[in-house]
Design a protein around this motif. Structure first.
Motif, PDB file in Angstrom:
ATOM      1  N   ASP A 177     -28.690  20.352  -0.396  1.00  0.00           N
ATOM      2  CA  ASP A 177     -27.983  20.034  -1.634  1.00  0.00           C
ATOM      3  C   ASP A 177     -26.975  21.136  -1.954  1.00  0.00           C
ATOM      4  O   ASP A 177     -27.260  22.330  -1.810  1.00  0.00           O
ATOM      5  N   GLY A 178     -25.786  20.705  -2.391  1.00  0.00           N
ATOM      6  CA  GLY A 178     -24.763  21.660  -2.755  1.00  0.00           C
ATOM      7  C   GLY A 178     -24.162  22.388  -1.582  1.00  0.00           C
ATOM      8  O   GLY A 178     -23.651  23.500  -1.728  1.00  0.00           O
ATOM      9  N   GLU A 179     -24.201  21.778  -0.408  1.00  0.00           N
ATOM     10  CA  GLU A 179     -23.550  22.350   0.771  1.00  0.00           C
ATOM     11  C   GLU A 179     -22.482  21.372   1.253  1.00  0.00           C
ATOM     12  O   GLU A 179     -22.502  20.182   0.940  1.00  0.00           O
ATOM     13  N   VAL A 180     -21.538  21.890   2.028  1.00  0.00           N
ATOM     14  CA  VAL A 180     -20.449  21.056   2.538  1.00  0.00           C
ATOM     15  C   VAL A 180     -20.935  20.292   3.766  1.00  0.00           C
ATOM     16  O   VAL A 180     -21.398  20.897   4.736  1.00  0.00           O
ATOM     17  N   MET A 181     -20.841  18.961   3.709  1.00  0.00           N
ATOM     18  CA  MET A 181     -21.282  18.154   4.843  1.00  0.00           C
ATOM     19  C   MET A 181     -20.132  17.405   5.511  1.00  0.00           C
ATOM     20  O   MET A 181     -20.310  16.811   6.561  1.00  0.00           O
ATOM     21  N   GLY A 182     -18.930  17.446   4.909  1.00  0.00           N
ATOM     22  CA  GLY A 182     -17.842  16.689   5.494  1.00  0.00           C
ATOM     23  C   GLY A 182     -16.479  17.257   5.164  1.00  0.00           C
ATOM     24  O   GLY A 182     -16.322  18.090   4.261  1.00  0.00           O
ATOM     25  N   PHE A 183     -15.497  16.799   5.927  1.00  0.00           N
ATOM     26  CA  PHE A 183     -14.103  17.181   5.717  1.00  0.00           C
ATOM     27  C   PHE A 183     -13.276  15.909   5.639  1.00  0.00           C
ATOM     28  O   PHE A 183     -13.425  15.005   6.467  1.00  0.00           O
ATOM     29  N   GLY A 184     -12.414  15.823   4.618  1.00  0.00           N
ATOM     30  CA  GLY A 184     -11.667  14.602   4.385  1.00  0.00           C
ATOM     31  C   GLY A 184     -10.167  14.821   4.288  1.00  0.00           C
ATOM     32  O   GLY A 184      -9.669  15.950   4.299  1.00  0.00           O
ATOM     33  N   LEU A 185      -9.447  13.715   4.184  1.00  0.00           N
ATOM     34  CA  LEU A 185      -7.993  13.715   4.036  1.00  0.00           C
ATOM     35  C   LEU A 185      -7.646  12.585   3.084  1.00  0.00           C
ATOM     36  O   LEU A 185      -7.943  11.420   3.361  1.00  0.00           O
ATOM     37  N   SER A 186      -7.055  12.929   1.944  1.00  0.00           N
ATOM     38  CA  SER A 186      -6.824  11.928   0.910  1.00  0.00           C
ATOM     39  C   SER A 186      -5.350  11.868   0.525  1.00  0.00           C
ATOM     40  O   SER A 186      -4.502  12.458   1.177  1.00  0.00           O
ATOM     41  N   ASN A 187      -5.072  11.138  -0.526  1.00  0.00           N
ATOM     42  CA  ASN A 187      -3.734  10.905  -1.069  1.00  0.00           C
ATOM     43  C   ASN A 187      -3.057   9.764  -0.299  1.00  0.00           C
ATOM     44  O   ASN A 187      -3.680   9.084   0.501  1.00  0.00           O
TER      45      ASN A 187
END
Length: 355
Positions: A177-187
């Motif tokens: 919990d509260g850790e980074v599990m993914g990387f995204g690209l938005s907009n």
């Protein structure tokens, strides 16, 4: 079934189970867009910001699916984001986000944040991310929701910034919990070249992070192919327009790439004219793994349970099919195995209780 008597007539009506009690994994929610209307109004008053009507109104709006329409949406989003101006504000957004999802039956929440937006107020992107992660840990314990974080870069900025964010995300990678599990690209997916972000996603994958870029909402199936080939996604943010090319859709199914489907977003941004036009049934029939999401409930005026209600009332899904969607959301998530197992058992119990 319930048997209803009115005068001399009787008929049977199906029992509709409470969708708030159905365990769900919420996998497409943006930090700023998660804010309560009352919170953004209060913060705007504190900082002397005049919010546009599209933020303060309770009515769902519809924009044309054009660059001009996206500009109008981005203006609303930026106005809301400008109301978050420090650590206390950031912690409040996370705390209320988790509380609201818990109230709607989310057992797992994976939300997206771009720390560059808040860095100027807290001394940089590293403290901005650490504040979000720390409060996510606290809120997860308080509300009993498993919480993962996606660090998301923007197509509107230089690809080198995406690499910086990928390296930052890698430093905090984990499955707790509260850790980074993914990387995204938005907009706006019509902006920038997808290939220019490939290196950032390679860095993220090397650190064990899931690849969860947006794609297949504002552009069609041909761009879904580009995103798949260049960013190797585990999940696609949106992806609904893969339905326009059965070959592309079949490849997503074969590859096990899940879709984060956000019907309210699709309609508000003019991708589809109405809820009925969102191809949810076609995606289900094709065998796609789907996780319904709310995207930006502050702006689209519709939260997660409302997406399930639409699936029931507009698309005619039975409770068995809704339970299948809920299971799919956990299949698409990166929740710890114990959370998934408990959720699936409770989904089965939800079905059994109403039978």
């Amino acid at each position: 079934m319930l048997r209803v008597l009115v005068g001399s007539l009787t008929w049977e009506t199906a029992v509709m189970r409470d969708l708030r009690l159905l365990p769900k994994a919420h996998l497409h929610l943006h930090f700023t867009g998660s804010m309560r209307p009352s919170t953004v109004a209060e913060l705007a008053a504190v900082y002397g910001i005049r919010l546009p009507e599209g933020v303060t109104s309770s009515q769902q709006w519809r924009l044309p699916a054009t660059s001009r329409g996206w500009f109008r949406f981005q203006r609303l989003y930026d106005a809301a984001r400008a109301c978050v101006r420090g650590e206390a504000d950031m912690r409040r957004v996370v705390r209320e986000m988790v509380e609201d999802d818990a109230a709607e039956g989310s057992w797992r929440l994976e939300f997206q944040v771009d720390p560059t937006s808040y860095a100027p107020f807290v001394g940089g992107i590293t403290p901005a991310l650490e504040i979000v992660l720390d409060e996510a840990k606290i809120a997860a314990r308080q509300w009993g929701v498993s919480v993962g974080v996606v660090v998301a870069s923007s197509r509107m900025r230089h690809p080198l910034e995406a690499r910086t964010l990928a390296r930052l995300a890698a430093r905090y990678a984990g499955d707790g919990d509260g850790e980074v599990m993914g990387f995204g690209l938005s907009n706006d997916e019509r902006r920038g070249r997808t290939s220019e972000f490939e290196h950032a996603f390679r860095l993220a994958r090397r650190a064990g992070l899931a690849s969860v870029p947006h794609g297949g909402e504002l552009l069609g199936a041909d761009h879904v192919e580009v995103v798949v080939s260049q960013l190797a996604p585990n999940r696609l943010g949106h992806g609904v327009r893969a339905v326009e090319d059965r070959r592309v859709l079949d490849e997503l199914v074969r590859s096990g790439i899940a879709l984060e489907v956000n019907p309210a977003s699709n309609v508000s941004l003019g991708v589809y004219n109405s809820d009925e036009d969102v191809p949810l049934a076609s995606l289900i029939d094709a065998g796609a793994t789907i996780a319904l999401g709310a995207d930006d409930p502050l702006l689209f005026k519709s939260r997660l349970v409302a997406q399930y209600e639409s699936a029931r009332m507009v698309h005619g899904l039975s409770d068995e099919q809704l339970a299948h969607l809920a299971r799919s959301s956990f299949d698409a998530s990166f929740a710890p195995p114990a959370v998934r197992e408990r959720a699936v058992a409770e989904i089965d119990a939800w079905l059994a209780r109403g039978a």
